[in-house]
Write an enzyme that holds these catalytic residues in place. Sequence first.
Site, short mmCIF file in Angstrom:
data_model
loop_
_atom_site.label_atom_id
_atom_site.label_comp_id
_atom_site.label_asym_id
_atom_site.label_seq_id
_atom_site.Cartn_x
_atom_site.Cartn_y
_atom_site.Cartn_z
N LYS A 123 0.86 -1.19 0.00
CA LYS A 123 0.00 0.00 0.00
C LYS A 123 0.89 1.23 0.00
O LYS A 123 2.04 1.15 0.44
CB LYS A 123 -0.87 0.02 1.26
CG LYS A 123 -2.11 0.90 1.15
CD LYS A 123 -3.25 0.13 0.55
CE LYS A 123 -4.45 0.98 0.26
NZ LYS A 123 -5.60 0.12 -0.11
N ASP A 163 -7.09 4.17 -4.42
CA ASP A 163 -7.75 4.04 -3.11
C ASP A 163 -8.36 5.42 -2.86
O ASP A 163 -8.60 6.16 -3.83
CB ASP A 163 -6.72 3.63 -2.03
CG ASP A 163 -7.38 3.18 -0.72
OD1 ASP A 163 -7.80 2.02 -0.64
OD2 ASP A 163 -7.50 3.99 0.22
P1 NDP Z 1 -13.01 7.60 -2.75
O1 NDP Z 1 -11.96 8.62 -2.57
O2 NDP Z 1 -13.58 7.35 -4.10
O3 NDP Z 1 -14.25 7.91 -1.79
C1 NDP Z 1 -14.09 8.01 -0.42
C2 NDP Z 1 -15.41 8.38 0.21
O4 NDP Z 1 -15.30 8.29 1.63
C3 NDP Z 1 -15.81 9.81 -0.09
O5 NDP Z 1 -17.21 9.91 -0.05
C4 NDP Z 1 -15.18 10.57 1.07
O6 NDP Z 1 -15.79 11.80 1.36
C5 NDP Z 1 -15.39 9.59 2.21
N1 NDP Z 1 -14.30 9.74 3.18
C6 NDP Z 1 -13.00 9.48 2.99
N2 NDP Z 1 -12.29 9.77 4.06
C7 NDP Z 1 -13.15 10.23 4.96
C8 NDP Z 1 -13.03 10.72 6.28
N3 NDP Z 1 -11.84 10.78 6.91
N4 NDP Z 1 -14.14 11.09 6.89
C9 NDP Z 1 -15.34 11.02 6.28
N5 NDP Z 1 -15.52 10.59 5.04
C10 NDP Z 1 -14.45 10.20 4.39
O7 NDP Z 1 -12.41 6.25 -2.13
P2 NDP Z 1 -12.89 4.75 -2.35
O8 NDP Z 1 -14.36 4.68 -2.53
O9 NDP Z 1 -12.00 4.14 -3.35
O10 NDP Z 1 -12.49 4.11 -0.94
C11 NDP Z 1 -13.39 4.02 0.16
C12 NDP Z 1 -12.94 2.95 1.10
O11 NDP Z 1 -12.90 1.69 0.42
C13 NDP Z 1 -11.53 3.11 1.69
O12 NDP Z 1 -11.51 2.56 2.99
C14 NDP Z 1 -10.68 2.26 0.77
O13 NDP Z 1 -9.48 1.84 1.42
C15 NDP Z 1 -11.61 1.10 0.53
N6 NDP Z 1 -11.35 0.28 -0.64
C16 NDP Z 1 -11.25 0.82 -1.88
C17 NDP Z 1 -11.03 0.01 -2.98
C18 NDP Z 1 -10.98 0.55 -4.36
O14 NDP Z 1 -10.85 -0.26 -5.28
N7 NDP Z 1 -11.10 1.84 -4.59
C19 NDP Z 1 -10.85 -1.45 -2.84
C20 NDP Z 1 -11.07 -1.93 -1.49
C21 NDP Z 1 -11.28 -1.08 -0.45
P3 NDP Z 1 -15.22 13.14 0.67
O15 NDP Z 1 -15.69 13.08 -0.73
O16 NDP Z 1 -15.80 14.25 1.46
O17 NDP Z 1 -13.73 13.07 0.80
O1 2IT Z 2 -7.90 -1.68 -0.58
C1 2IT Z 2 -7.84 -2.19 -1.71
O2 2IT Z 2 -7.96 -3.41 -1.88
C2 2IT Z 2 -7.64 -1.31 -2.85
N1 2IT Z 2 -7.59 -0.09 -2.68
C3 2IT Z 2 -7.49 -1.87 -4.24
C4 2IT Z 2 -6.07 -2.30 -4.47
C5 2IT Z 2 -5.74 -2.72 -5.87
O3 2IT Z 2 -4.55 -3.00 -6.08
O4 2IT Z 2 -6.60 -2.79 -6.74
#
Ligand code: NDP
Ligand code: 2IT
Length: 451
Positions: A123, A163
């Site tokens: 990461k 992420d």
């Molecule tokens: P994005 O940046 O697309 O979206 C994040 C969302 O969460 C936004 O709505 C954001 O609000 C909100 N958010 C983030 N940080 C905070 C905070 N500190 N307090 C309140 N709201 C918050 O990220 P993802 O959707 O990609 O990721 C979301 C979660 O999923 C994370 O935990 C990530 O690690 C996990 N994840 C992501 C994967 C991926 O493929 N993208 C895969 C597996 C897990 P705002 O818009 O106001 O910032």
């Molecule tokens: O938390 C996760 O699994 C991710 N943000 C996706 C990682 C990836 O390599 O696709």
Amino acid sequence: MSVLDAIYDKVVARDPNQPEFHQAVKEVLESLEPVIEAHPEYISIIERVVEPERLIHFRVPWVDDAGVIQVNRGYRIQFNGAIGPYKGGLRFHPSVNASILKFLAFEQIFKNSLTGLPMGGGKGGSDFNPKGKSDGEVMRFCQSFMMELWRHIGHNCDVPAGDIGVGGREIGYMFGMYRRLQNEFQGGVLTGKGRSYGGSRIRPEATGYGLVYFAREMLATKGKSFEGATVSISGSGNVAQFACQKVLYLGGIPVTMSDSSGWIHDPAGITHEKLDYIMDLKNNRRGRLSEYADHFDGVEYTVAEPEPSVSGLWNINVDVALPCATQNELDGEEAKMLVANKVIAVAEGANMPCTPEAVEAFQKGGVLFAPGKASNAGGVATSGLEMSQNSLRMSWTRKEVDEKLEAIMISIHKNAYRTAKKYGREGDYVFGANVAGFLKIAEAMQAQGVV
Ligand code: NDP
Ligand code: 2IT
């Protein structure tokens, strides 16, 4: 004191200021007691698995639109490469530090193992805050970030992806810079790429879709389904948006979403048309969710104070809850509200969004609970499929990728469920995912000698 307690204490003593990392390690170690009874030789593996293979920390200087030089911190944690190249996302968020990235990289080891694909755990990211930055500023930051990261990654070595704060736009800028520096088109050096230069179909949708496939499998163990089920979702980013879309396809009714400023409750349900509005708002206009409440009738909007508390969101009466924003966003008290409201299943879309107290409340309350390392593995699994397509120099159809994603999520569910059952812990997906994920890593490390 047990051996596992001693290992945990050493982790804390070595890095006392890394609470998120301690939390993630503790949860895994708590599951491994019966494993070391059967395999005492794995104690030495556990001592090594909690220590990253490599931690890279670098300066990221860049010039903002006013011509002022800004400095951010960049990181890449290459935690475990026993079963494949390091693989895991990059997070750009002001809260990013070594503790948060180590927790994420540590979880990623077991998540990637569960997918069945050959990917190690890693990461990275930066404390750069993309909010309010112009496109040019984001591009210059990404280019400077890659100027250093470049020497540490490669399609057979370490493969970053997105992420929080890193989506298709950022991956594009980083890929372009990598290509210039390396003087090679290494399609498989990053995943989550645009379709025109080697990205996989379904990768943008994969985490959210995979989450809902997993939750569907959990519900099926109790003879239930998404048909007519009300669903609360937190977050409104990549994972939340496509979780919402898949819930709609399966006949469920999503009623909430959030961002860091607040949350919406739409009792009539977030429809496909309303979700399109959210996608445009978040992905193109990069606006706040409060605009949704101004745009549609009958919607309640509540300001989050303090960030990231969206407490009231978890007090809405629903059948399924999908926390998809960030770590530790759902605490013990909020979990008890969901239990009191008779929630059937909670599946983590984010990484570690539920505190240990929340997980305990769900398990004691008889709620089906899926940890992120199992339920959100569809994103990285589809990244693995993107790497396969890049190696083959081919691209699969939407249907082909979606079918493979669905099959992987069904298999992770089965593996976690069966592993828990085998150890007399039926229905405990935390235990099942930790043990099943760990066993493959342990076997590989054991076979490779002292690594
Ligand atoms: P994005 O940046 O697309 O979206 C994040 C969302 O969460 C936004 O709505 C954001 O609000 C909100 N958010 C983030 N940080 C905070 C905070 N500190 N307090 C309140 N709201 C918050 O990220 P993802 O959707 O990609 O990721 C979301 C979660 O999923 C994370 O935990 C990530 O690690 C996990 N994840 C992501 C994967 C991926 O493929 N993208 C895969 C597996 C897990 P705002 O818009 O106001 O910032
Ligand atoms: O938390 C996760 O699994 C991710 N943000 C996706 C990682 C990836 O390599 O696709």
